[in-house]
Design a protein around this motif. Structure first.
Motif, short mmCIF file in Angstrom:
data_model
loop_
_atom_site.label_atom_id
_atom_site.label_comp_id
_atom_site.label_asym_id
_atom_site.label_seq_id
_atom_site.Cartn_x
_atom_site.Cartn_y
_atom_site.Cartn_z
N HIS A 254 0.72 -0.82 -0.22
CA HIS A 254 -0.27 0.03 -0.32
C HIS A 254 0.47 1.26 -0.01
O HIS A 254 0.67 2.42 -0.80
N PHE A 255 1.61 1.20 1.36
CA PHE A 255 2.55 2.40 0.80
C PHE A 255 3.50 2.96 0.28
O PHE A 255 4.19 4.24 0.08
N LYS A 256 3.38 1.88 -0.91
CA LYS A 256 4.41 1.85 -1.94
C LYS A 256 4.37 2.33 -3.84
O LYS A 256 4.20 2.37 -4.23
N GLY A 257 2.89 1.93 -3.19
CA GLY A 257 1.45 1.61 -4.29
C GLY A 257 1.98 0.89 -5.46
O GLY A 257 2.08 0.95 -6.72
N LEU A 258 2.34 -0.34 -5.26
CA LEU A 258 2.81 -1.19 -5.83
C LEU A 258 1.04 -2.25 -6.59
O LEU A 258 -0.10 -1.96 -5.69
N SER A 259 1.00 -2.23 -7.83
CA SER A 259 0.86 -3.72 -8.22
C SER A 259 0.90 -4.32 -7.90
O SER A 259 1.55 -5.05 -8.12
#
Length: 329
Positions: A254-259
């Motif tokens: 979440h905090f890295k905005g990963l897919s």
């Protein structure tokens, strides 16, 4: 025809040789005389777990998903295939689809392609499931030339194919392995080898990406290693997982905005959903193989049709490097 069947699920000793009816050709399918098959982790899971897995066939069951062989008959509405063609694919061994531990299979042409002409039958039989999985994962991650790509498990079945495909697509490829033979193979396949036993995620992220992380992380190990994948990924990066049967804290993602892309390549077989995409991927893999950019690595063991229990044991031992393959004819 001869087949290795399961009348019950359990250990590798449950396989039995039997005579079963030869399948009959039908529209949209080809009858293939099987020359070789391979063993995948999902095969061992079905053999052990049976009905606990919703994709398992009913007994008496014929397992085996991958195959390479020769077309013997061509069904109605089939174009592009002729008797005598050498083909390969991943077309059975689960639900109501007969597997490849048999002399013949009737395969949906949407799940097969012409075999690469520079691969043996054993090499071709090693490729379909892992090749489709690796290709699909990298496509869903939007791999681009010049990206830093990390492949976890670079000497496993899926991993060693993903590594080669990522390199073919122009990425800078790094891969984890443990032990000198594994690290040497990773280097031979064109990637920078990382020893996961001695190098921490933080250390190799710093060494190879100046601390920014990898734009694509292909995780063929799964389980607890998924957390390592999140930590190794760059901001807004793509993480591909092929083994995500676990509960996991997604806060780092979440905090890295990963897919996160979960690849379950059996969906077209199980649900008859977009099967033609598998044929298209196999055709692409054939072109890449024939261009000299991809070659499946076979484990240094050899097994005959009736030794399938030993082949399952070999894969489960964790000592195999590359794919475990089985001669059928």
């Amino acid at each position: 025809m001869k087949a290795m069947i399961l009348n019950e699920f359990g250990g590798p000793e449950v396989f039995e040789e039997a005579e079963v009816p030869k399948p009959k050709i039908k529209a949209g399918h080809v009858l293939v005389k099987i020359a070789a098959t391979s063993v995948n982790t999902v095969d061992t899971m079905i053999r052990q777990m049976g009905p606990e897995l919703p994709l398992s066939p009913a007994t008496p069951a014929i397992l085996g998903m991958d195959f390479a062989g020769i077309v013997c008959e061509v069904g109605d509405s089939v174009n592009g295939y002729n008797v005598g063609d050498e083909v390969y694919g991943c077309a059975g061994g689960l639900a109501d689809l007969q597997g490849t531990l048999a002399e013949y299979i009737v395969a949906d042409v949407k799940l097969v392609a012409l075999k690469p002409n520079n691969l043996s039958m054993l090499e071709a039989a090693a490729l379909p499931l892992v090749g489709i999985t690796a290709y699909e994962g990298l496509m869903r991650a939007g791999i681009q030339r010049g990206q830093n790509v990390l492949v976890h498990g670079g000497t496993g079945g899926v991993g060693h194919i993903a590594l080669q495909l990522a390199k073919y697509f122009g990425a800078n490829v790094f891969s984890t392995g443990g032990g000198e033979p594994q690290l040497q193979l990773i280097q031979q396949l064109g990637a920078t080898a990382i020893n996961y036993r001695t190098d921490s995620v933080e250390s190799y992220v710093q060494q190879y990406t100046d601390g920014s992380g990898f734009e694509v992380v292909f995780d063929s190990v799964g389980g607890a290693n998924m957390t390592n994948s999140f930590h190794a990924a760059a901001l807004n990066a793509h993480v591909v997982s092929t083994v995500s049967l676990l509960e996991l804290d997604l806060s780092p993602a979440h905090f890295k905005g990963l897919s996160l892309h979960v690849v379950f390549m059996l969906i077209p077989m199980l649900h008859d959903h977009k099967r033609e995409e598998h044929a298209a991927i196999l055709k692409s893999l054939t072109s890449i193989v024939e261009a000299g950019a991809l070659k499946p690595i076979l484990d240094d063991t050899s097994f005959s049709f009736t030794d399938i229990g030993k082949a399952h044991e070999r894969l489960a031992s964790g000592r195999a490097v590359g794919k475990v393959v089985v001669s059928v004819n």
